[in-house]
Write a protein that holds these residues in place. Structure first.
Motif, PDB file in Angstrom:
ATOM      1  N   SER A 151       0.829  -1.172  -0.192  1.00 32.51           N
ATOM      2  CA  SER A 151       0.047  -0.001   0.104  1.00 32.51           C
ATOM      3  C   SER A 151       0.919   1.006  -0.100  1.00 32.51           C
ATOM      4  O   SER A 151       1.798   1.227   0.527  1.00 32.51           O
ATOM      5  N   MET A 179       1.033   4.791   1.380  1.00 31.29           N
ATOM      6  CA  MET A 179       0.522   5.485   2.443  1.00 31.29           C
ATOM      7  C   MET A 179       0.928   6.908   2.379  1.00 31.29           C
ATOM      8  O   MET A 179       2.080   7.288   1.740  1.00 31.29           O
ATOM      9  N   ALA A 228      -3.838   4.696   3.988  1.00 33.27           N
ATOM     10  CA  ALA A 228      -3.641   3.883   2.853  1.00 33.27           C
ATOM     11  C   ALA A 228      -4.259   4.824   1.555  1.00 33.27           C
ATOM     12  O   ALA A 228      -5.543   5.095   1.665  1.00 33.27           O
ATOM     13  N   THR A 263      -3.746   0.573  -3.151  1.00 35.05           N
ATOM     14  CA  THR A 263      -2.674  -0.541  -3.053  1.00 35.05           C
ATOM     15  C   THR A 263      -2.134  -0.900  -4.545  1.00 35.05           C
ATOM     16  O   THR A 263      -2.860  -0.848  -5.432  1.00 35.05           O
TER      17      THR A 263
END
Length: 141
Positions: free
Chosen positions: A66, A68, A86, A89
């Motif tokens: 992910s 972030m 997040a 992904t």
């Protein structure tokens, strides 16, 4: 006794974000570049490949697969960070190379280089004389 890597200087030149495994796993930390050397852990569930937004108000990093983002304040004497969130992904886990993603100047767009997910052939067949065979079958007049 631990590894520190991937240093990135903040846009205002007062802070450095980096990866350290001092907690037992790779995490993102920010440290003051002045004599105080005050340090803050930014990631909570692991982190690597830190990148500052152009305006220095956000720090990005990878947590597993992910990407972030965490709001930060670098303007005052003390560094402050919010809660990491997040953003999206990745389809596959990237390597630790710091060139795998980049943040656009607006801080809202990203360029991500991901490993190939499809089969890449390791053999090629070269067929010569195919045009003569096709012409014979079609019988061009």
């Amino acid at each position: 006794t631990f590894t520190e890597a991937s240093p990135r200087i903040s846009p205002n030149g007062r802070w450095v974000a980096y990866v350290s495994n001092e907690s037992g796993r790779d995490e993102i930390y920010v440290r003051a570049l002045d004599a105080s050397g005050v340090k803050t852990q930014v990631s909570r569930q692991g982190g690597r490949v830190p990148v500052w937004s152009k305006d220095g108000r956000e720090l990005f990093f990878l947590e597993n697969a992910s990407l972030m983002g965490v709001p930060v304040s670098t303007a005052g004497e003390a560094f402050e960070s919010g809660r990491p969130t997040a953003l999206f992904t990745l389809r596959r886990m990237p390597s630790d190379d710091g060139s795998i993603y980049s943040v656009a100047p607006d801080g809202h767009s990203f360029v991500v280089i991901e490993p190939l997910t499809t089969y890449v052939p390791t053999m090629a067949h070269l067929i010569t004389g195919w045009s003569r065979e096709v012409l014979q079958k079609v019988q061009v007049k």
